[in-house]
Scaffold this active site. Structure first.
Site, PDB file in Angstrom:
ATOM      1  N   ASP A 250      -3.550   0.128  -5.543  1.00 12.26           N
ATOM      2  CA  ASP A 250      -2.942   0.941  -6.598  1.00 12.26           C
ATOM      3  C   ASP A 250      -2.929   2.415  -6.202  1.00 12.26           C
ATOM      4  OD1 ASP A 250      -5.661   1.747  -7.086  1.00 12.26           O
ATOM      5  OD2 ASP A 250      -5.898   0.007  -8.400  1.00 12.26           O
TER       6      ASP A 250
ATOM      7  N   ASP B 275      10.296   5.205  -1.549  1.00  9.22           N
ATOM      8  CA  ASP B 275      11.235   4.171  -1.118  1.00  9.22           C
ATOM      9  C   ASP B 275      12.397   4.133  -2.102  1.00  9.22           C
ATOM     10  OD1 ASP B 275      12.043   1.914   0.508  1.00  9.22           O
ATOM     11  OD2 ASP B 275       9.917   1.562   0.866  1.00  9.22           O
TER      12      ASP B 275
ATOM     13  N   ASP C  16      16.177   1.861   1.707  1.00  8.90           N
ATOM     14  CA  ASP C  16      16.139   0.449   2.073  1.00  8.90           C
ATOM     15  C   ASP C  16      17.548  -0.084   2.331  1.00  8.90           C
ATOM     16  OD1 ASP C  16      14.353  -2.028   2.133  1.00  8.90           O
ATOM     17  OD2 ASP C  16      15.852  -2.642   0.668  1.00  8.90           O
TER      18      ASP C  16
ATOM     19  N   GLU D 230      17.087   2.997   6.450  1.00 10.28           N
ATOM     20  CA  GLU D 230      16.850   1.721   7.131  1.00 10.28           C
ATOM     21  C   GLU D 230      18.205   1.034   7.297  1.00 10.28           C
ATOM     22  OE1 GLU D 230      14.304  -2.390   6.514  1.00 10.28           O
ATOM     23  OE2 GLU D 230      15.560  -1.598   4.906  1.00 10.28           O
TER      24      GLU D 230
ATOM     25  N   HIS E 215       6.156  -2.725   7.052  1.00 10.54           N
ATOM     26  CA  HIS E 215       5.807  -3.821   6.150  1.00 10.54           C
ATOM     27  C   HIS E 215       6.595  -5.098   6.430  1.00 10.54           C
ATOM     28  CE1 HIS E 215       9.353  -1.915   4.506  1.00 10.54           C
ATOM     29  NE2 HIS E 215       9.587  -2.988   3.778  1.00 10.54           N
ATOM     30  N   ASP E 216       7.624  -5.022   7.271  1.00  4.99           N
ATOM     31  CA  ASP E 216       8.449  -6.186   7.604  1.00  4.99           C
ATOM     32  C   ASP E 216       8.195  -6.739   8.998  1.00  4.99           C
ATOM     33  OD1 ASP E 216       9.826  -6.317   5.177  1.00  4.99           O
ATOM     34  OD2 ASP E 216      11.374  -4.910   5.836  1.00  4.99           O
TER      35      ASP E 216
END
Length: 567
Positions: A35, A104, A206, A265, A338-339
């Protein structure tokens, strides 16, 4: 802390960005999910590393179908992460430490629970109907075209209310926004201004090169035996993409962009497109994320068809991007996010040579020309988990792939092996703060299991410890801040055909660095043209005597070269 570049150069050319995946960074309340207060409590870790910018993966309200990349409200914080006040506090604490915050931006699609889509699906006559891509069934009653979703299955979902189909390039709970509609664009721009007015310092956007689609939505080419066609030519770098990005810049960033940072991205972006997107005179983006280099270990059937990396391919790829953006535009530099699976397991050696290979990989990346991105735990050498069972997985992409592949007759063991190597959950296991229960991430039960290796690989065991991965990354960050040649020098690839040695130079005026990295667990004799017995060792990742003619397993060196008479 923000570094000072040359007066004519943007500040972010000398900066280093740190990506936080909030769900897995630090849990302050024991519910097993990271968090915002947890992040704020660990900012000293980032200060010690020397970070300039924090990129925060989505914390907006979301049903969490795709771990927050399915957003139901763009102007609030999901209670699982805290509150808007918690975000404001984090932002203030970052700014007090001289760091910036990048949010993001996920605007190719929303959640199907976003009020915009709830209205859009209510009837064919709703004013927001055209905010998304709706089409009637094809003549046979099936989907409007043959596009497949990135998360398996068709990219179209039939809605029972009206019988029409809506487009979702990702999950069926992530309907694509229709950027052809100017009302959609203005709503997005207003939201972006709202965040910037709140003090946010930029956006990571994104899959932003998917927002422009060919309105005809034509079928894509379909491989023999493949259930769906590849419509990428119709939704990647589409016909109005540069128009939309330029409009976004004019509407949102103009007049305050000098202090901001924007990165898009862009799957399947070409170097030719990237030059256009990042040319300062075109007023689009500061840099893009491209995926060419992290696709080099994919086989003909995609990411689940895992192949061994050929270093020569990596050099050709990264070298081409360095060359293409040398005069105009800018590169982003990353191994992890993260991907992506953990780089020390993917291109390095997460066993006996974990520290050496992790620091070598970091050195080679950070010494390229561009802005480096460090993903949480990369600075510790965090590794893949080695998943063996489906019940260990949480990621929708991996779960869908497993279900579809096994249902189609694939060997479950082989499917699981590919997921263990390439699955996104590898990047999403909790941050390893100490050797205690759950790695110090939570006092509760973590939403996904902590890597068992946290007992030896953790921040407490590395911060301030000479020779650790963390301390090497700290020196890499400092090198970019302190040495203008690292941020601004030109780039020349050396030894392009060598199978294990990555070598290049960086030069700015009379200052030249030679960078060497051994991508193997074997000692390597260096070719004569890169043997520099009189060069000064600026940074190395191994201790002990240095033989100028030999690289030890996974060794990296940054040498200051004498340039007299070279050019």
């Amino acid at each position: 802390m923000t570094p000072s570049a040359a007066p004519s150069e943007p500040w972010w050319k000398s900066a280093v960005v740190y990506q936080i995946y909030p769900r897995s960074f630090a849990d302050s309340n024991g519910d097993g999910i990271g968090d915002l207060p947890g992040i704020t409590a660990h900012l000293d870790h980032l200060t010690a590393l020397g970070i300039d910018v924090v990129w925060l993966s989505p914390v907006y309200p979301s049903p969490q179908d795709d771990n927050g990349y399915d957003i139901s409200d763009y102007e609030d914080v999901d209670p699982v992460f805290g509150s808007l006040a918690d975000l404001d506090h984090l932002l203030a604490e970052l700014h007090a430490r001289g760091m910036k915050l990048v949010m993001d931006l996920v605007v190719n699609h929303t959640s199907d629970e976003h009020p915009w889509f709830v209205e859009s699906r209510s009837s064919r006559d709703d004013p927001k109907r055209d905010w998304y891509w709706w089409r009637p069934p094809a003549a046979d009653g099936g989907p409007p075209n043959n596009w497949g979703s990135f998360f398996s299955g068709s990219a179209w979902e039939r809605d029972e209310a009206t019988g029409d189909y809506f487009l979702h390039l990702f999950s069926r709970k992530q309907p694509d926004l229709n950027w052809e509609n100017p009302e959609v664009r203005q709503a997005v721009y207003a939201m972006m201004r709202w965040w910037l007015d709140r003090g946010v310092d930029g956006f990571r956007m994104d899959v932003i090169n998917m927002i422009s689609k060919d309105p005809a939505l034509p079928d894509g080419p379909q491989a023999a035996g493949a259930p769906y066609g590849d419509g990428g030519q119709s939704f990647l770098n589409g016909p109005r993409i540069h128009e939309f990005i330029q409009e976004m810049h004019a509407e949102v960033f103009e007049g305050r962009d000098a202090e901001l940072i924007t990165v898009g991205e862009m799957p399947a972006v070409t170097v030719e497109h990237a030059v256009l997107f990042t040319d300062p005179e075109r007023r689009e983006l500061d840099m893009v994320f491209q995926f060419e280099h992290v696709g080099l270990d994919h086989g003909p059937d995609g990411k689940w068809d895992v192949r061994t990396l050929d270093l020569r391919d990596l050099k050709r790829s990264l070298g081409r991007w360095q060359e293409a953006l040398a005069e105009r535009g800018w590169n982003s530099l990353y191994w992890n996010n993260h991907d992506q699976p953990r780089i020390v397991s993917r291109f390095g050696d997460d066993g006996a040579h974990r520290t050496a290979s992790a620091t070598m990989l970091g050195t080679v990346l950070h010494l390229h020309r561009g802005t480096p991105y460090v993903y949480q735990g990369e600075e510790l050498g965090m590794a893949n988990v080695g998943f063996e069972r489906v019940d260990q997985l949480r990621d929708i992409e991996s779960l869908n792939h497993h279900a579809h592949a096994v249902a189609g007759g694939a060997d479950p063991v082989a499917v699981m092996s590919a997921i263990a190597a390439m699955g996104r959950d590898n990047a999403r296991t909790p941050m390893q703060w100490d050797a205690g229960p759950h790695g110090g991430f939570t006092t509760g039960t973590p939403w996904i299991d902590v890597n068992p290796d946290h007992e030896t690989v953790n921040a407490a065991a590395q911060v301030g410890v000479e020779g650790s991965v963390f301390e090497h990354y700290r020196r890499l960050v400092a090198l970019r801040h302190d040495e203008p040649v690292v941020a601004l020098g030109d780039f020349t690839m050396l030894l392009p055909d060598h199978p294990t040695v990555y070598a290049f130079t960086r030069r700015l005026g009379d200052d030249e660095l030679l960078v060497l990295g051994n991508f193997s667990g074997m000692q390597v004799e260096l070719p004569e043209e890169v043997v520099e017995p009189d060069a000064a060792l600026l940074l190395g990742n191994l201790t002990g005597d240095v033989d100028p003619a030999v690289l030890r397993p996974w060794e990296a060196r940054v040498l200051r070269r004498a340039v007299t008479g070279r050019r």
